[in-house]
Design a protein around this motif. Structure first.
Motif, short mmCIF file in Angstrom:
data_model
loop_
_atom_site.label_atom_id
_atom_site.label_comp_id
_atom_site.label_asym_id
_atom_site.label_seq_id
_atom_site.Cartn_x
_atom_site.Cartn_y
_atom_site.Cartn_z
N ALA A 109 -12.82 -4.29 9.10
CA ALA A 109 -13.94 -4.33 8.17
C ALA A 109 -14.98 -5.37 8.58
CB ALA A 109 -13.43 -4.62 6.75
N ARG A 110 -14.57 -6.31 9.43
CA ARG A 110 -15.50 -7.36 9.86
C ARG A 110 -16.04 -7.11 11.26
NH1 ARG A 110 -10.69 -10.31 8.69
NH2 ARG A 110 -10.52 -10.60 6.45
N ARG A 116 -16.22 0.45 13.67
CA ARG A 116 -16.09 1.04 12.34
C ARG A 116 -16.41 2.53 12.34
NH1 ARG A 116 -18.71 -2.32 7.77
NH2 ARG A 116 -17.31 -1.00 6.57
N LEU A 119 -13.32 4.25 13.58
CA LEU A 119 -12.29 4.26 12.55
C LEU A 119 -12.59 5.29 11.48
CD1 LEU A 119 -9.88 2.24 11.24
CD2 LEU A 119 -11.64 2.42 9.49
N THR A 120 -13.85 5.41 11.10
CA THR A 120 -14.21 6.38 10.07
C THR A 120 -13.88 7.79 10.51
OG1 THR A 120 -16.00 4.90 9.41
CG2 THR A 120 -16.10 7.17 8.60
N ILE A 150 -5.74 11.70 0.30
CA ILE A 150 -6.26 10.33 0.25
C ILE A 150 -5.20 9.39 -0.31
CG2 ILE A 150 -7.91 8.84 -0.93
CD1 ILE A 150 -9.97 11.11 -0.63
N ALA A 154 -3.50 6.34 1.85
CA ALA A 154 -3.57 4.98 1.31
C ALA A 154 -2.17 4.42 1.11
CB ALA A 154 -4.34 4.98 -0.01
N VAL A 157 -0.51 3.45 4.53
CA VAL A 157 -1.06 2.22 5.10
C VAL A 157 -0.63 1.01 4.27
CG1 VAL A 157 -3.19 0.95 5.53
CG2 VAL A 157 -3.04 3.35 6.18
N GLY A 158 -0.78 1.12 2.96
CA GLY A 158 -0.44 -0.01 2.09
C GLY A 158 1.03 -0.37 2.17
N GLU B 25 -13.17 -13.72 3.28
CA GLU B 25 -14.39 -13.08 3.79
C GLU B 25 -14.40 -12.93 5.30
OE1 GLU B 25 -17.61 -15.37 2.27
OE2 GLU B 25 -17.49 -14.50 0.25
N ALA B 102 -5.09 -7.36 0.39
CA ALA B 102 -5.96 -6.38 1.03
C ALA B 102 -6.87 -7.05 2.06
CB ALA B 102 -6.79 -5.66 -0.02
N ALA B 103 -7.32 -8.27 1.76
CA ALA B 103 -8.27 -8.93 2.66
C ALA B 103 -7.57 -9.53 3.88
CB ALA B 103 -9.03 -10.02 1.91
N GLY B 158 -3.55 -0.04 0.08
CA GLY B 158 -4.01 0.81 1.17
C GLY B 158 -5.38 1.40 0.90
N ALA B 159 -5.62 1.85 -0.32
CA ALA B 159 -6.91 2.45 -0.64
C ALA B 159 -8.03 1.42 -0.52
CB ALA B 159 -6.88 3.03 -2.06
N VAL B 161 -8.03 -1.27 1.42
CA VAL B 161 -8.22 -1.54 2.85
C VAL B 161 -9.04 -0.43 3.49
CG1 VAL B 161 -7.03 -1.66 5.08
CG2 VAL B 161 -6.15 -2.95 3.12
N LEU B 162 -8.68 0.81 3.21
CA LEU B 162 -9.41 1.95 3.80
C LEU B 162 -10.86 1.97 3.33
CD1 LEU B 162 -6.76 4.82 3.59
CD2 LEU B 162 -7.63 3.70 5.65
N ARG B 164 -12.69 -0.35 2.45
CA ARG B 164 -13.47 -1.42 3.06
C ARG B 164 -13.70 -1.21 4.55
NH1 ARG B 164 -10.55 -6.60 0.16
NH2 ARG B 164 -11.93 -6.75 -1.66
N ALA B 165 -12.74 -0.55 5.21
CA ALA B 165 -12.83 -0.42 6.66
C ALA B 165 -13.80 0.68 7.07
CB ALA B 165 -11.44 -0.15 7.24
N VAL B 166 -13.87 1.70 6.22
CA VAL B 166 -14.67 2.88 6.55
C VAL B 166 -16.16 2.57 6.51
CG1 VAL B 166 -15.46 4.77 5.11
CG2 VAL B 166 -13.15 4.82 6.10
N ASP B 167 -16.91 3.26 7.35
CA ASP B 167 -18.31 2.97 7.58
C ASP B 167 -19.23 3.66 6.59
OD1 ASP B 167 -20.11 1.60 8.98
OD2 ASP B 167 -20.20 2.94 10.71
N ASP B 168 -18.77 4.81 6.09
CA ASP B 168 -19.62 5.70 5.30
C ASP B 168 -19.42 5.44 3.80
OD1 ASP B 168 -20.80 7.75 3.98
OD2 ASP B 168 -19.58 9.34 4.86
N LEU B 171 -17.76 8.27 1.74
CA LEU B 171 -16.32 8.40 1.97
C LEU B 171 -15.58 7.26 1.28
CD1 LEU B 171 -13.93 9.78 3.27
CD2 LEU B 171 -14.37 8.49 5.37
N GLU B 174 -15.36 7.98 -2.29
CA GLU B 174 -14.43 9.08 -2.52
C GLU B 174 -12.99 8.58 -2.47
OE1 GLU B 174 -14.30 12.09 0.46
OE2 GLU B 174 -13.00 13.40 -0.74
N ILE B 175 -12.72 7.71 -1.53
CA ILE B 175 -11.36 7.15 -1.41
C ILE B 175 -10.99 6.41 -2.69
CG2 ILE B 175 -9.98 5.39 -0.23
CD1 ILE B 175 -11.48 6.18 2.37
#
Lengths: 189, 189
Positions: A109-110, A116, A119-120, A150, A154, A157-158, B25, B102-103, B158-159, B161-162, B164-168, B171, B174-175
């Motif tokens: 995420a960073r 990213r 990953l998407t 979804i 999730a 991964v979690g 952060e 999550a972070a 997991g949700a 994390v996902l 936050r990681a996703v670019d769009d 999406l 939606e997650i």
DNA sequence: TGTACATCAGTGAACGCGCGTTCACTGATGTAC
DNA sequence: TGTACATCAGTGAACGCGCGTTCACTGATGTAC
């Protein structure tokens, strides 16, 4: 000390895969270029014949790791297989060879745009695959399949993140087992 | 430049909470002591009057973050409230103030004993709370409540994390929405 | 095919910056009388 | 309550190490003739 073009390409390849492993094991900032090059069997100076920077390598290593994951997931015959493998103690203990998202999720995420975006695309691909499987299980054209996909992704991964973060092996095993049961790894297909 | 004992204790407190925010952060290796001390309004030299090392601060900051999370979760009146708040866009966008697991999940697995033991206790506490709520919803003495609690906690983490990681952004939303629906944030209690 | 030269993957030393840590010093707080 | 002294939170410079990056150099590979 020039080497064959072939050998050079192979070295580059090994740098990427070694980095992909080490980044997952120790995080982006946890491994230096010297450690990566040493594991490949080269000296750190040669690194810049192949990459412009550590960041460029990181992007490529992540992409490679995601591609490998996608291939591995696609090889499973059923959702049950996939869930059982993903939530196995073996996968939990194989940080360097396992799921990129679980190992580096927070760091991704960073990261920069390239990482990213890759990953998407990977997440989209996995969701589609899961939704197809779930629709097959529930009956064709299940409108809830995507939502279930979804929730499943999730949960996988979690559960892996939790199982790895927790200190107590018994609790870690319990988390994996419960998640396997809940996400369909224990039922018939 | 000596300050009141009271003021010194307050400064120490602010170092811990500021570190807890910045670590979430930017990751453990992403923030320097100088950045932390600067945000508190002190110079970096004074740090060692309060802590023996950056690692000691990290352990305390994580513990503080987990305690804050536990308090926040306990304040919710129902499982539905908790799930909705945890999987809200606001939480997704509040890296520094949000869920520590999550972070920093991936990094925590690489931390020392103190940190991991604290996290384990936190996970146990959350699982117990969730199991109690789920048992209440499903009928007293539900033997599957604990398994469901594990699946829920994993799904929440997991949700996030996902998402936050996703670019769009679409999406990502939606997650969050799908996970809210799947994990009980949208149904009645 | 053989020879001469250019290329360039890899080497290892060096640079420079960031950052964790140390230290001599300051001056207000806390304490002993 | 007032005075003298000890304490110590905070300052800012300095140290030292790790690490990303650069560079002159080497010598085998690749290529042109």
């Amino acid at each position: 000390m020039r080497v064959t073009r072939e050998k050079a390409a192979e070295n580059r390849e090994r740098i990427v895969t070694t980095a992909a492993k080490l980044f997952r094991e120790k995080g982006f900032d946890g491994v230096g270029l010297d450690a990566i090059m040493a594991e490949v069997g080269l000296t750190h100076g040669g690194f810049y014949r192949h990459f412009r920077s550590k960041d460029e390598l990181a992007a490529e290593a992540i992409a490679r790791g995601l591609a490998a994951s996608a291939e591995k997931q696609a090889a499973h015959a059923s959702l049950q297989d996939l869930v059982c493998a993903y939530l196995s103690p073996a996968h939990r203990d194989d940080l360097g060879g396992g799921c990129v998202v679980a190992a580096l999720g927070g760091d991704i995420a960073r990261q920069g745009d390239g990482v990213r975006r890759g990953l998407t695309a990977y997440v989209r691909e996995q969701l589609d695959r899961l939704a197809r499987w779930l629709a097959g299980r529930n009956g064709k054209r299940d409108p809830a399949a995507r939502e279930q996909a979804i929730a499943t992704l999730a949960g996988l991964v979690g559960a892996l993140v939790l199982a790895r973060a927790v200190d107590d092996p018994a609790l870690s095993d319990e988390i994996l087992a419960a998640a396997r049961a809940a996400y369909g790894g224990a039922e018939g297909s």
